[in-house]
Design a protein around this motif. Structure first.
Motif, PDB file in Angstrom:
ATOM      1  N   ASN A  89       6.748 -83.172   3.232  1.00 17.31           N
ATOM      2  CA  ASN A  89       7.455 -82.385   2.217  1.00 17.31           C
ATOM      3  C   ASN A  89       6.667 -81.142   1.796  1.00 17.31           C
ATOM      4  N   TYR A  90       6.370 -80.286   2.762  1.00 18.30           N
ATOM      5  CA  TYR A  90       5.613 -79.065   2.501  1.00 18.30           C
ATOM      6  C   TYR A  90       6.333 -78.124   1.540  1.00 18.30           C
ATOM      7  N   ALA A  91       7.652 -78.250   1.434  1.00 19.44           N
ATOM      8  CA  ALA A  91       8.415 -77.356   0.567  1.00 19.44           C
ATOM      9  C   ALA A  91       8.016 -77.490  -0.901  1.00 19.44           C
ATOM     10  N   ALA A  92       7.342 -78.570  -1.246  1.00 17.43           N
ATOM     11  CA  ALA A  92       6.884 -78.730  -2.626  1.00 17.43           C
ATOM     12  C   ALA A  92       5.885 -77.641  -3.013  1.00 17.43           C
ATOM     13  N   ASN A  93       5.269 -76.988  -2.023  1.00 13.74           N
ATOM     14  CA  ASN A  93       4.271 -75.948  -2.293  1.00 13.74           C
ATOM     15  C   ASN A  93       4.872 -74.547  -2.359  1.00 13.74           C
ATOM     16  N   VAL A  94       6.178 -74.437  -2.096  1.00 21.26           N
ATOM     17  CA  VAL A  94       6.822 -73.124  -2.078  1.00 21.26           C
ATOM     18  C   VAL A  94       7.197 -72.706  -3.499  1.00 21.26           C
ATOM     19  N   GLN A  95       6.922 -71.435  -3.816  1.00 27.99           N
ATOM     20  CA  GLN A  95       7.251 -70.889  -5.134  1.00 27.99           C
ATOM     21  C   GLN A  95       7.995 -69.561  -4.967  1.00 27.99           C
ATOM     22  N   GLU A  96       8.915 -69.284  -5.867  1.00 30.27           N
ATOM     23  CA  GLU A  96       9.555 -67.967  -6.018  1.00 30.27           C
ATOM     24  C   GLU A  96      10.168 -67.456  -4.717  1.00 30.27           C
TER      25      GLU A  96
END
Length: 620
Positions: A89-96
């Protein structure tokens, strides 16, 4: 007024340029800006830069073509990476996350845990821009950015679109001019622009940029072998751990594995090493490179064998899993699990050949290898999960419990048991063919009949090859040791090589509970079924206070157990639910295993062992 003007000029001169981010040194550059004219050549053009090193944040953009003028385009980030069979679940690190086309802002909405849908408004080019947090403790498979380093695995942080995934892509790395960049990606001239044939190739190339990289190289059979170290300056001054020894020994490993597969499948290969101040070891395989994080820095002389072992393991993956791939993985679906029973071959056999390559290449002595084999047998025979979970199921359930999750003592590692099953299968093939064939031939056949034909293989394919090369049915072998939980026949198998397996009592008697430390006392974290701890009723959460009146405060449970003998009865005081309780436990014996030469080995056994290890019997 003149004085005020001078002051203003001085302030302007000292002020950081916006292009520096928070970098302390150097002017940041990429190869050149991502221009519209590049896009017909590159279906997706990526840029990555360190936005805030002290906050461990990257800024990433990707511009894609919308040649078909679709109304919507989905940008997806992988949920896992090849080499780690677990949803991350790398998307947890995506911002903005946002999307634009030139100066126009486009509507973007997240539609599932890892996908952003962009309304294109009919634009021909769409750019997605987002920040990515990369500040977790470094391992070989994640990404990190700090004041003096950019390290990333593309699978963690580069989104893709279905429309551009299998087309050429580019990557601009924005970093100070005095930083070096190491990656298997193809570099365009002297720029910081890199290219890949597809998105899959882009994310299969770990990359590090830093002003402190140390690199040396050698050539083996026409292939350039690069060794790149981050944070390695002090460690590389060791008595064993130094450029001369590392270059020599890695060249031997590479040569040996080229010999095994009878091919050189690349022009250049990169070993990327991070040396950590703390003890650590983790490696991840890639098609033409590997990333390895290992430490501690002050112990690398003592850990040189471990360094060579993980290096050899990861290099063997050049074939096994990077080219010889289970069919269930092809093509990779980065959004969900890909279940296969074959990880025991892809990973376990890699562990087997990783260490076997060390002795065959003369980097390890035969006695060093046999000592390691004894330790591996000991570990397996002291793993209760071997009685419960078949090896094929361990592979299949990697997504659920392959990395230490799930119920304790109910699983077995497809790495460790796969390694030992690989050994036994190798011996069995040698026995049936009078040592005229081996597991080496099976692995070569997988390479020529599947990898080189760009096909994945199935369990049936693999077992059929074993039977073809081994000259008969191996149904019983697979039923017992791969699909069943029969005990592995180490004694009878190794005897065929003129080797004996010796079982001996370990120094510490067996209690049967693993513990953690809380408030300076050991606390039970798991209980092994059928063990003395289980029979005495111990449970997870019990705080052990004393053994026979000996306080366990600030003491190692195993160290205290060394004072007792197997079959001895001990009184253990413990806390459960705030109540102090005492019970008597009868300890049992723990056993270790060693592998040695038999004094009465036959000539046939000696020859088989020599062939297996690539060593003379007198040297074993």
């Amino acid at each position: 007024m003149r004085f005020l003007t001078l002051i203003l000029l001085l302030i302007m001169a000292l002020a950081p340029s916006p292009s520096f981010g928070n970098s302390k040194t150097g002017r940041k550059t990429a190869g050149r800006s991502t221009a519209s004219s590049d896009l017909p050549k590159f279906a997706a053009a990526y840029t990555i830069e360190s936005l805030a090193p002290n906050l461990h944040t990257y800024q990433i953009s990707v511009t894609v073509q919308n040649a078909e003028k679709k109304d919507e385009i989905d940008f997806t980030l992988p949920a896992w990476r090849p080499g780690r069979y677990q949803i991350q679940n790398y998307a947890a690190n995506v911002q903005e996350f946002k999307a634009v086309s030139g100066a126009a802002v486009l509507y973007a909405m997240k539609v599932d845990k890892q996908t952003w849908r962009v309304k294109t408004d009919g634009k021909a080019e769409i750019t997605a821009i987002y920040k990515y947090y990369a500040g977790a403790q470094l391992d070989a498979g994640n990404s990190y950015v700090g004041a003096d380093e950019m390290y990333f695995n593309g699978s963690n942080l580069f989104v893709y679109t279905d429309e551009t995934r299998f087309k050429p892509v580019s990557l601009d790395i924005v970093c100070p001019d005095d930083w070096k960049i190491a990656t298997q990606l193809e570099r365009l001239g002297k720029t910081n622009r890199f290219t890949a044939e597809t998105y899959d190739d882009l994310i299969d190339a770990p990359t590090v940029a830093s002003p402190t990289l140390i690199e040396f190289s050698t050539v083996v059979r026409g292939a350039k072998i690069r060794m790149v170290f981050q944070n390695g300056e002090r460690a590389l001054k060791g008595f064993q751990f130094n450029e001369k020894n590392i270059t020599r020994d890695i060249a031997k490993i590479v040569e040996t594995q080229f010999d095994l597969y009878k091919e050189v499948p690349f022009k250049e290969y990169i070993f990327l090493y991070h040396i950590t101040p703390y003890r650590f070891s983790h490696g991840v395989e890639h098609k033409n490179s590997t990333s390895i994080v290992i430490g501690g820095e002050a112990e690398m002389d003592m850990r040189y064998d471990g360094f060579l072992s993980v290096t050899s393991h990861e290099f063997y993956h050049v074939w096994n899993i990077k080219r010889i791939i289970p069919k269930e993985f092809l093509p990779y679906n980065y959004t969900r699990e890909a279940y296969t029973p074959m990880l025991y071959v892809s990973e376990g056999f890699t562990s087997y050949y990783g260490d076997l390559s060390l002795v065959r290449s003369k980097v390890w002595s035969p006695s060093r290898y046999l000592a390691e084999l004894g330790d591996n047998i000991t570990a397996m025979q002291n793993t209760y999960g071997r009685k419960i979970q078949p090896l094929a199921l361990s592979s299949f359930d990697a997504w659920l419990s392959g990395y230490g999750t799930g119920r304790a003592n109910s699983t077995v590692s497809f790495y460790s048991k796969g390694e030992l099953v690989g050994l036994l299968l190798d011996i069995e093939i040698r026995k049936r063919t009078d040592n005229n064939a081996s597991l080496d031939d099976v692995m070569r056949a997988l390479n020529t009949e599947f990898a080189q034909q760009h096909k994945g293989f199935t369990a049936s394919d693999f077992e059929s090859l074993v039977e073809k090369i081994g000259g008969g049915s191996f149904k019983s072998f697979f039923e017992k040791y791969v699909y069943g939980t029969d005990e592995l026949p180490f004694d009878t198998s190794l005897e065929l090589l003129g080797l004996a397996v010796k079982k001996s009592l370990a120094r510490t008697p067996f209690f049967g509970a693993s513990t953690t430390v809380e408030n300076n006392f050991p606390v039970v974290s798991a209980v092994v079924p059928e063990s003395p701890a289980a029979l005495a009723g111990f449970d997870k959460g019990d705080m052990l206070i004393a053994l026979n009146g000996l306080s366990l405060m600030n003491e190692s449970l195993n160290k205290v157990l060394e004072r007792f003998k197997p079959d001895e009865r001990v009184k253990i005081s413990y806390l459960r639910g705030g109540k102090l309780t005492e019970t008597t436990v009868r300890l049992s014996g723990a056993y270790g295993y060693s592998v040695t030469k038999k004094l009465n080995a036959t000539e046939a056994q000696q020859k088989m062992c020599e062939s297996w290890l690539n060593a003379k019997w007198d040297d074993i």
